[in-house]
Design an enzyme around this catalytic site. Structure first.
Site, PDB file in Angstrom:
ATOM      1  N   SER A 175       0.848  -1.194   0.000  1.00  0.00           N
ATOM      2  CA  SER A 175       0.000   0.000   0.000  1.00  0.00           C
ATOM      3  C   SER A 175       0.879   1.238   0.000  1.00  0.00           C
ATOM      4  O   SER A 175       1.970   1.233   0.590  1.00  0.00           O
ATOM      5  CB  SER A 175      -0.860  -0.002   1.264  1.00  0.00           C
ATOM      6  N   TYR A 190      -1.096  -0.480  10.433  1.00  0.00           N
ATOM      7  CA  TYR A 190      -1.252  -0.850   9.015  1.00  0.00           C
ATOM      8  C   TYR A 190      -0.073  -0.319   8.184  1.00  0.00           C
ATOM      9  O   TYR A 190       0.524  -1.063   7.399  1.00  0.00           O
ATOM     10  CB  TYR A 190      -2.581  -0.296   8.490  1.00  0.00           C
TER      11      TYR A 190
END
Ligand code: NAP
Length: 266
Positions: A175, A190
């Site tokens: 990501s 995350y």
């Protein structure tokens, strides 16, 4: 035709990766944490897809899958590490329950606006964003276990089968939130899991060069899935495209990070 294993293949970007690879004529092994949900997801696609149970945090589950692929297929051409969590799944579930309750119980915007705050508070949802200072450690560990140690373990275990392919590849679904140059401190667990996955991608790309295994990471962008939410601007088809390209394009580099088929910064 390549044999391609996709983790977290039962919904979202993973399911779309499976669909696109199947349309291209590859042998897809769709892995799902819950076998029944995997079967249900695959029933929307073609009957050529193999469905297997896989929880990337569970060593036994990884070993059973390895045994199956070793015994039944004998090699693996591409491993796509897609399964992931952002750690806010419980909060997202609560939010959708709240939204459903508001839609059911309240009509009229004024009533709705007044009703929202106490309902959110009762459900334990506050507007405050977590930072690295206050993220609960059990949540951070679970996110790392799934998004970082999961792919690491998968690469360790499946390496002997990848080494049997004459064009082996590993694609890590990362990501932009893990890009070191743009870390903001938001979504700490995350982001850290994806920065770590990127570092792992570089290490494995260097280590596995001699075995002819190419290792890359990609960012799908902000995609409309359970994780991305309904406001995300990109479709699953756009989100899956670069992973499918890295898995199937004839000549790809190794040890790079991509978005929309273009190299981006770590
Ligand atoms: P999603 O819709 O929430 O789907 C996540 C998938 O991962 C589900 O199949 C889920 O299985 C599976 N999974 C979670 N924990 C697992 C575990 N321990 N073992 C095996 N499978 C597990 O998410 P998505 O948006 O498709 O995300 C896919 C990947 O893209 C993730 O790595 C995510 O970080 C990355 N990504 C997404 C976005 C975005 O905007 N959506 C942006 C950047 C990167 P269950 O159904 O069993 O829960």
């Amino acid at each position: 035709m390549k044999t391609i294993l996709v983790t977290g293949g039962n919904r979202g970007i993973g399911l779309e990766i499976c669909r696109q690879l199947d349309v291209l004529g590859h042998q897809v092994i769709l892995c799902s944490r819950d076998y029944e949900r995997g079967l249900l997801a695959a029933s929307q696609l073609s009957s050529n897809i193999i469905v297997k149970q896989l929880d990337v945090t569970d060593e036994q589950s990884i070993q059973s899958l390895f045994k199956y692929v070793g015994d039944e297929v004998g090699k693996l051409d591409v491993l796509i590490n897609n399964a992931g969590i952002n750690g806010s799944e419980k909060r997202q579930n609560k939010l959708s329950k709240v939204r459903d309750k508001i839609q059911k119980d309240y009509r009229g915007l004024w009533k709705m606006a007044k009703a929202v705050k106490p309902i959110l508070e009762k459900a334990g949802i506050t507007g405050k964003r977590e930072g690295a200072s206050d993220v609960p450690m059990d949540k951070a560990r679970l996110v790392m276990e799934t998004n970082f140690y999961g792919p690491w373990r998968m690469i360790q275990v499946f390496q002997p089968l990848l080494a049997k392919s004459d064009d082996a590849r590993i694609v890590n679904i990362s990501s932009g939130m893990g890009e070191l140059g743009s870390l903001t401190g938001e979504w700490p667990a995350y982001s850290l899991s994806k920065s770590s996955l990127n570092a792992l991608t570089i290490m494995f790309a260097n280590e596995l060069k001699k075995k002819g295994i190419k290792v890359n990471a990609m960012c799908p962008g902000w995609v409309k899935t359970d994780m991305g939410g309904p406001d995300a601007p990109r479709s699953v088809s756009q989100g899956a495209d670069t992973a499918v390209w890295l898995a199937t394009e004839e000549d790809i580099p190794t040890g790079k990070f991509f978005r929309d088929r273009k190299e981006i910064n770590w």
